[in-house]
Motif scaffolding. Structure first.
Motif, PDB file in Angstrom:
ATOM      1  N   ASN A 239      -2.704  41.737 -43.581  1.00 47.86           N
ATOM      2  CA  ASN A 239      -2.176  41.053 -44.782  1.00 47.86           C
ATOM      3  C   ASN A 239      -2.779  39.777 -44.768  1.00 47.86           C
ATOM      4  N   SER A 240      -2.656  38.920 -46.028  1.00 48.82           N
ATOM      5  CA  SER A 240      -3.371  37.652 -45.898  1.00 48.82           C
ATOM      6  C   SER A 240      -2.370  36.472 -45.996  1.00 48.82           C
ATOM      7  N   GLY A 241      -1.214  36.960 -45.494  1.00 54.06           N
ATOM      8  CA  GLY A 241       0.216  35.972 -45.486  1.00 54.06           C
ATOM      9  C   GLY A 241       1.109  36.138 -46.495  1.00 54.06           C
ATOM     10  N   GLY A 242       2.259  36.168 -46.206  1.00 54.95           N
ATOM     11  CA  GLY A 242       3.121  36.175 -47.223  1.00 54.95           C
ATOM     12  C   GLY A 242       3.711  37.466 -47.714  1.00 54.95           C
ATOM     13  N   VAL A 243       3.196  38.650 -47.081  1.00 50.32           N
ATOM     14  CA  VAL A 243       3.650  40.026 -46.890  1.00 50.32           C
ATOM     15  C   VAL A 243       4.780  40.069 -46.033  1.00 50.32           C
ATOM     16  N   SER A 244       6.250  40.437 -46.342  1.00 55.14           N
ATOM     17  CA  SER A 244       7.389  40.527 -45.692  1.00 55.14           C
ATOM     18  C   SER A 244       7.143  41.290 -44.475  1.00 55.14           C
ATOM     19  N   PRO A 245       7.917  41.178 -43.258  1.00 56.65           N
ATOM     20  CA  PRO A 245       7.974  41.782 -42.118  1.00 56.65           C
ATOM     21  C   PRO A 245       8.453  43.239 -42.585  1.00 56.65           C
ATOM     22  N   GLU A 246       9.436  43.343 -43.434  1.00 57.78           N
ATOM     23  CA  GLU A 246      10.065  44.693 -43.828  1.00 57.78           C
ATOM     24  C   GLU A 246       8.882  45.531 -44.361  1.00 57.78           C
ATOM     25  N   ILE A 247       8.087  44.959 -45.251  1.00 57.12           N
ATOM     26  CA  ILE A 247       7.039  46.073 -45.707  1.00 57.12           C
ATOM     27  C   ILE A 247       5.867  46.224 -44.565  1.00 57.12           C
ATOM     28  N   ILE A 248       5.619  45.460 -43.805  1.00 55.83           N
ATOM     29  CA  ILE A 248       4.774  45.908 -42.525  1.00 55.83           C
ATOM     30  C   ILE A 248       5.391  46.948 -41.699  1.00 55.83           C
ATOM     31  N   SER A 249       6.804  46.763 -41.366  1.00 54.87           N
ATOM     32  CA  SER A 249       7.530  47.761 -40.694  1.00 54.87           C
ATOM     33  C   SER A 249       7.567  48.939 -41.675  1.00 54.87           C
ATOM     34  N   PHE A 250       7.766  48.846 -42.845  1.00 53.24           N
ATOM     35  CA  PHE A 250       7.659  50.037 -43.790  1.00 53.24           C
ATOM     36  C   PHE A 250       6.424  50.876 -43.668  1.00 53.24           C
ATOM     37  N   ALA A 251       5.224  50.201 -43.601  1.00 56.54           N
ATOM     38  CA  ALA A 251       3.916  50.814 -43.378  1.00 56.54           C
ATOM     39  C   ALA A 251       3.788  51.491 -42.182  1.00 56.54           C
TER      40      ALA A 251
ATOM     41  N   SER B  91      -9.891  33.723 -49.351  1.00 53.15           N
ATOM     42  CA  SER B  91     -10.474  33.140 -50.367  1.00 53.15           C
ATOM     43  C   SER B  91     -10.720  33.875 -51.824  1.00 53.15           C
ATOM     44  N   HIS B  92     -10.947  35.133 -51.623  1.00 49.97           N
ATOM     45  CA  HIS B  92     -11.313  35.907 -52.609  1.00 49.97           C
ATOM     46  C   HIS B  92      -9.994  36.577 -53.098  1.00 49.97           C
ATOM     47  N   CYS B  93      -8.970  36.885 -52.658  1.00 45.68           N
ATOM     48  CA  CYS B  93      -7.696  37.776 -53.111  1.00 45.68           C
ATOM     49  C   CYS B  93      -6.477  36.568 -53.035  1.00 45.68           C
ATOM     50  N   GLY B  94      -6.112  35.689 -52.253  1.00 43.87           N
ATOM     51  CA  GLY B  94      -5.055  34.849 -52.039  1.00 43.87           C
ATOM     52  C   GLY B  94      -4.143  35.386 -51.236  1.00 43.87           C
ATOM     53  N   PRO B  95      -2.860  34.747 -51.275  1.00 43.35           N
ATOM     54  CA  PRO B  95      -1.832  35.096 -50.210  1.00 43.35           C
ATOM     55  C   PRO B  95      -1.034  36.536 -50.893  1.00 43.35           C
ATOM     56  N   LYS B  96      -0.447  37.358 -50.127  1.00 41.28           N
ATOM     57  CA  LYS B  96       0.530  38.414 -50.393  1.00 41.28           C
ATOM     58  C   LYS B  96      -0.437  39.538 -50.889  1.00 41.28           C
ATOM     59  N   THR B  97      -1.444  39.437 -50.135  1.00 41.44           N
ATOM     60  CA  THR B  97      -2.628  40.642 -50.399  1.00 41.44           C
ATOM     61  C   THR B  97      -2.273  41.803 -49.114  1.00 41.44           C
ATOM     62  N   LEU B  98      -2.314  42.882 -49.206  1.00 42.20           N
ATOM     63  CA  LEU B  98      -1.750  44.061 -48.156  1.00 42.20           C
ATOM     64  C   LEU B  98      -2.910  45.033 -48.446  1.00 42.20           C
ATOM     65  N   ALA B  99      -3.354  45.332 -47.213  1.00 43.13           N
ATOM     66  CA  ALA B  99      -4.367  46.202 -46.954  1.00 43.13           C
ATOM     67  C   ALA B  99      -4.132  47.407 -45.779  1.00 43.13           C
ATOM     68  N   ILE B 100      -4.474  48.587 -46.318  1.00 41.59           N
ATOM     69  CA  ILE B 100      -4.605  49.601 -45.465  1.00 41.59           C
ATOM     70  C   ILE B 100      -6.266  50.169 -45.145  1.00 41.59           C
ATOM     71  N   PHE B 101      -6.561  50.026 -44.061  1.00 41.22           N
ATOM     72  CA  PHE B 101      -7.947  50.294 -43.739  1.00 41.22           C
ATOM     73  C   PHE B 101      -8.047  51.692 -42.651  1.00 41.22           C
ATOM     74  N   TYR B 102      -8.931  52.534 -42.984  1.00 37.79           N
ATOM     75  CA  TYR B 102      -9.370  53.624 -41.917  1.00 37.79           C
ATOM     76  C   TYR B 102     -10.661  54.182 -42.231  1.00 37.79           C
ATOM     77  N   ILE B 103     -10.903  55.122 -41.369  1.00 35.28           N
ATOM     78  CA  ILE B 103     -12.038  55.641 -41.439  1.00 35.28           C
ATOM     79  C   ILE B 103     -11.926  57.317 -41.778  1.00 35.28           C
ATOM     80  N   ARG B 104     -12.459  57.849 -42.711  1.00 32.97           N
ATOM     81  CA  ARG B 104     -12.397  59.419 -43.191  1.00 32.97           C
ATOM     82  C   ARG B 104     -12.970  60.012 -41.908  1.00 32.97           C
ATOM     83  N   LYS B 105     -12.569  61.284 -41.725  1.00 35.25           N
ATOM     84  CA  LYS B 105     -13.079  62.210 -40.972  1.00 35.25           C
ATOM     85  C   LYS B 105     -14.556  62.537 -41.414  1.00 35.25           C
TER      86      LYS B 105
END
Length: 284
Positions: A234-246, A270-284
């Protein structure tokens, strides 16, 4: 076998403990705030960018690492008897990858990989390179294996608003206006083939609900995800509760060897601003 060194641009946003654990060499991009230049992740951080934009209404500029800086690094490492695998920021976003290739052309044992990605999606490829090195692969084989994984990386994130993308010229004023009026929260995806950004899905509703919908969407086909690692960034500003949910959703869906939480660095901020959340992974 010569020692293999893994190097990467600062845009991989790897947490410091993983950089140190895997002996990764990071080359910082430059962030320009007005007339002042700073090094990404060294003396400038996302909160500095948000403060600057709030005060000036202008986005910072980023400057690619010049070929000469890469050349100095590659020369030092090869003189020490090492071979190098360098993983760079998407060539569609920055000229850093091309600059690294220019520098690498002077050496027989330096291999550059275009991640066609950014943030910890790129970081996952860096960590895979470290995995392959641990297995005893030489630099050329590591680069080839990482290249084969580039199309399999899932790089998406959901934004609180389009203000930063609009300021950066990556969405039109009409799109921004429509999104604001309709309460749309866009999910952005990086094209694995081109390395460019595009809107993948549009959500509506309060941001906490949108985050949860996005998280569930990302993990809908969890059995198709490489179980070695998954990243919550996350780019800052996403709540700990949302991170825990993820984390809870991830742990409830599948057994991953490593669930990494990471802070997005200056480039994605710089591109997206605060409160941006991402889930990243590699597919099989």
């Amino acid at each position: 076998m010569k020692n293999v060194v893994i190097t990467a641009d600062s845009t991989c946003d790897l947490p410091q403990y993983l950089i140190e654990k895997n002996n990764i060499i990071i080359t910082p991009l430059s962030i320009l705030l007005g007339e002042s230049s700073f090094q990404d992740g060294v003396d400038v951080f996302p909160n500095d960018i948000y403060d600057y934009v709030a005060k000036t209404g202008v986005l910072p500029k980023t400057a690619a690492v010049p070929p000469s800086q890469y050349h100095d690094l590659f020369e030092r490492l090869t003189n020490e008897g090492c071979s190098v695998v360098h993983i760079g920021l998407s060539s569609a976003i920055s000229s850093t990858y091309q600059n690294a290739c220019i520098a690498a052309a002077d050496f027989d044992n330096v291999y550059c990989v275009d991640s066609k990605s950014l943030c910890m999606a790129m970081g996952l490829l860096v960590l895979k390179a470290c995995d392959f090195r641990q297995k005893g692969f030489d630099a050329k084989r590591i680069a080839n294996r990482v290249n084969s994984l580039v199309p399999k990386v899932s790089t998406t994130f959901v934004l609180d608003n389009l203000e930063y993308l609009h300021k950066g010229g990556r969405c039109s004023g009409i799109v921004k206006f429509s999104a604001n009026v309709l309460g749309i929260k866009p999910s952005i995806a990086v094209d694995n083939k081109e390395g460019t950004l595009d809107v993948a899905k549009k959500y509506r509703g309060k941001m906490d609900i949108v985050y949860k919908q996005y998280i569930n969407d990302c993990l809908r086909d969890v059995n198709k995800i490489d179980p070695s690692r998954i990243v919550i960034a996350n780019s800052g500003g996403v709540s700990p509760e949302i991170i825990s949910f993820a984390k809870g959703v991830i742990e409830g869906k599948n057994k991953f060897d490593q669930v990494i939480t990471a802070d997005a660095g200056c480039t994605i901020s710089s591109h997206c601003g605060p409160k941006t959340l991402a889930i990243f992974y590699i597919r099989k």
